[in-house]
Design an enzyme around this catalytic site. Structure first.
Site, PDB file in Angstrom:
ATOM      1  N   GLN A  98       6.281  85.083 -65.998  1.00 29.47           N
ATOM      2  CA  GLN A  98       6.631  84.673 -64.636  1.00 29.47           C
ATOM      3  C   GLN A  98       7.261  83.285 -64.658  1.00 29.47           C
ATOM      4  O   GLN A  98       6.648  82.315 -65.113  1.00 29.47           O
ATOM      5  CB  GLN A  98       5.406  84.682 -63.724  1.00 29.47           C
ATOM      6  CG  GLN A  98       5.816  84.562 -62.249  1.00 29.47           C
ATOM      7  CD  GLN A  98       4.650  84.364 -61.311  1.00 29.47           C
ATOM      8  OE1 GLN A  98       3.905  83.399 -61.446  1.00 29.47           O
ATOM      9  NE2 GLN A  98       4.492  85.268 -60.354  1.00 29.47           N
ATOM     10  N   HIS A 174       9.047  84.040 -59.742  1.00 27.79           N
ATOM     11  CA  HIS A 174       7.998  83.651 -58.787  1.00 27.79           C
ATOM     12  C   HIS A 174       8.679  83.167 -57.504  1.00 27.79           C
ATOM     13  O   HIS A 174       9.124  82.030 -57.401  1.00 27.79           O
ATOM     14  CB  HIS A 174       7.153  82.543 -59.400  1.00 27.79           C
ATOM     15  CG  HIS A 174       5.861  82.277 -58.675  1.00 27.79           C
ATOM     16  ND1 HIS A 174       5.614  82.703 -57.387  1.00 27.79           N
ATOM     17  CD2 HIS A 174       4.729  81.624 -59.068  1.00 27.79           C
ATOM     18  CE1 HIS A 174       4.403  82.321 -57.021  1.00 27.79           C
ATOM     19  NE2 HIS A 174       3.844  81.674 -58.028  1.00 27.79           N
ATOM     20  N   ASN A 177       4.074  82.259 -52.580  1.00 30.07           N
ATOM     21  CA  ASN A 177       2.975  81.287 -52.525  1.00 30.07           C
ATOM     22  C   ASN A 177       3.394  79.846 -52.257  1.00 30.07           C
ATOM     23  O   ASN A 177       2.705  78.909 -52.664  1.00 30.07           O
ATOM     24  CB  ASN A 177       2.150  81.341 -53.819  1.00 30.07           C
ATOM     25  CG  ASN A 177       1.525  82.692 -54.053  1.00 30.07           C
ATOM     26  OD1 ASN A 177       1.600  83.574 -53.205  1.00 30.07           O
ATOM     27  ND2 ASN A 177       0.923  82.886 -55.209  1.00 30.07           N
ATOM     28  N   TYR A 179       6.031  78.044 -53.255  1.00 26.31           N
ATOM     29  CA  TYR A 179       6.755  77.265 -54.260  1.00 26.31           C
ATOM     30  C   TYR A 179       8.255  77.284 -53.967  1.00 26.31           C
ATOM     31  O   TYR A 179       8.670  77.706 -52.898  1.00 26.31           O
ATOM     32  CB  TYR A 179       6.381  77.767 -55.656  1.00 26.31           C
ATOM     33  CG  TYR A 179       4.896  77.580 -55.936  1.00 26.31           C
ATOM     34  CD1 TYR A 179       4.346  76.297 -56.012  1.00 26.31           C
ATOM     35  CD2 TYR A 179       4.037  78.668 -56.059  1.00 26.31           C
ATOM     36  CE1 TYR A 179       2.982  76.117 -56.230  1.00 26.31           C
ATOM     37  CE2 TYR A 179       2.678  78.493 -56.277  1.00 26.31           C
ATOM     38  CZ  TYR A 179       2.159  77.214 -56.357  1.00 26.31           C
ATOM     39  OH  TYR A 179       0.808  77.026 -56.545  1.00 26.31           O
ATOM     40  N   ARG A 226       8.625  88.521 -57.269  1.00 28.17           N
ATOM     41  CA  ARG A 226       7.384  88.508 -56.481  1.00 28.17           C
ATOM     42  C   ARG A 226       7.598  87.697 -55.206  1.00 28.17           C
ATOM     43  O   ARG A 226       8.090  86.563 -55.256  1.00 28.17           O
ATOM     44  CB  ARG A 226       6.228  87.908 -57.286  1.00 28.17           C
ATOM     45  CG  ARG A 226       4.856  88.156 -56.635  1.00 28.17           C
ATOM     46  CD  ARG A 226       3.730  87.635 -57.507  1.00 28.17           C
ATOM     47  NE  ARG A 226       2.490  88.358 -57.273  1.00 28.17           N
ATOM     48  CZ  ARG A 226       1.303  87.778 -57.110  1.00 28.17           C
ATOM     49  NH1 ARG A 226       1.185  86.457 -57.168  1.00 28.17           N
ATOM     50  NH2 ARG A 226       0.216  88.497 -56.912  1.00 28.17           N
TER      51      ARG A 226
END
Length: 359
Positions: A98, A174, A177, A179, A226
């Site tokens: 990831q 990624h 969340n 980021y 994701r």
């Protein structure tokens, strides 16, 4: 009947089951953010997963937001991941790395030269950063100049090249969340007025450019993405997540990626307008394989797979504490209790010492 233990062909990879190990930050990388033998043992123990998605791994020194997290931007880190990947594959497993840039979720003490963290806009997150000197308040990040963004995309591309050199089976971007990718996507953190801000299509531009760069290295069939449309983690929100993420997913659909990995809404997540962007929402939009994630147990996971709403399901805490999780699902066996005190940092205790089933 199709369920968690049924095989699945994910692009060129034949998965023996549909149980995915979710990416989990464990803060156990060694000096220089290099993974080592302990990390290799941890992942190899869990090689019975249909697919392992590694912990988030920063693509540049600027992308680091926590101590003890691994990188994939120098030769020592590549060598460390070679050790991990070889151990997983020798145990019969498959692993995607990831790729991560934390954006504003960092602190000058973690940044090269003590610089400010970067973000789409100069908006400080609430909360505190976990630094080498303990918890410190987040600072207001520096907004990236338009001309700088191509350089960040290049960091991701080089990370993908390094992951390939390290022997990974593929990469996951990624975009979740709170980021950097997520910061560009959501209007609560992206107030830009250039081509990367404003409309949902513009806010998705950075995601598209990075995805394209990864596909250029790996081919689409070995790249996953994701997303977490409503997760408020890291003080992030969007005024209309259904519209924002439908736009983003519509854009990345054209690449023919290996999969889309969705962190579904939790009961307390803010959904200010539009439909609830759960796995069924994305099933109607996404052309490829879908991985569902959010507190699933065996029965719920089997139900969502049998319904056809998801193709695979990822598990975090259950896999952390049960290295042989697919076998426990097969037998209907009890689970090891997780020790939350050892989730982040430390050594083998709470990391590689969870016992497998006897016999």
């Amino acid at each position: 009947m199709t369920d968690l233990l049924a095989a699945f062909d994910l692009g060129p990879l034949h998965l023996p089951n549909r149980v995915v190990m979710a990416p989990m930050t464990r803060n156990r990388a060694g000096l220089g953010n290099v993974p080592g033998a302990l990390n290799a043992a941890y992942y190899a123990q869990r090689a019975s997963a249909g697919l392992i998605v590694s912990e988030a791994t920063q693509v540049s020194p600027q992308g680091q937001g926590y101590s003890g997290t691994p990188g994939i931007h120098n030769a020592a880190q590549v060598a460390g991941w070679k050790l991990v990947n070889a151990a997983v594959q020798a145990a019969g497993g498959r692993i995607f790395l990831q790729l991560w840039h934390v954006g504003r979720i960092s602190h000058p003490s973690l940044q090269p030269g003590g610089a400010l963290p970067v973000a789409p806009s100069a908006i400080a997150p609430a909360g505190q950063a976990w630094t080498l000197d303990g918890m410190k308040p987040y600072v207001t990040p520096r907004a990236l100049e338009t001309r700088e963004i191509a350089g960040i995309v290049e960091h991701y591309r080089r990370g993908a090249l390094n992951a390939r050199e390290a022997g990974c089976d593929g990469v996951e971007l990624h975009g979740a969340n709170g980021y950097l990718i997520d910061q560009f996507l959501r209007d609560g953190t992206n107030r830009r007025t250039d081509r990367y801000g404003g409309s949902a299509a513009n806010r998705a531009r950075f995601l598209i450019e990075v995805t394209e760069a990864l596909v250029g290295v790996w081919g689409a069939e070995r790249v996953g993405v994701r997303l977490s449309p409503t997760n408020p983690y890291n003080d992030i929100a969007d005024s209309n997540p259904a519209a924002t993420f439908a736009t983003a997913v519509g854009e990345i659909n054209r690449f023919g990626l290996a999969y889309l990995h969705v962190v579904e809404p939790a009961a307390g997540d803010p959904i200010a307008a539009g439909a609830t962007p759960d796995i069924r929402f994305f099933r109607k939009l996404w052309c490829g394989a879908l991985i569902a994630n959010k507190g699933y147990d065996r029965d719920r996971a089997n139900a969502v797979i049998r319904e056809g709403a998801a193709d695979l399901v990822s598990f975090a805490t259950l896999f952390l504490a049960n290295p042989d999780l697919p076998e426990r699902f097969r037998r209907g066996a009890p689970f090891n209790p997780p020790d939350r005190k050892t989730f982040y940092g430390g050594g083998a205790p709470g990391y590689t010492d969870y016992p497998p089933l006897a016999g």
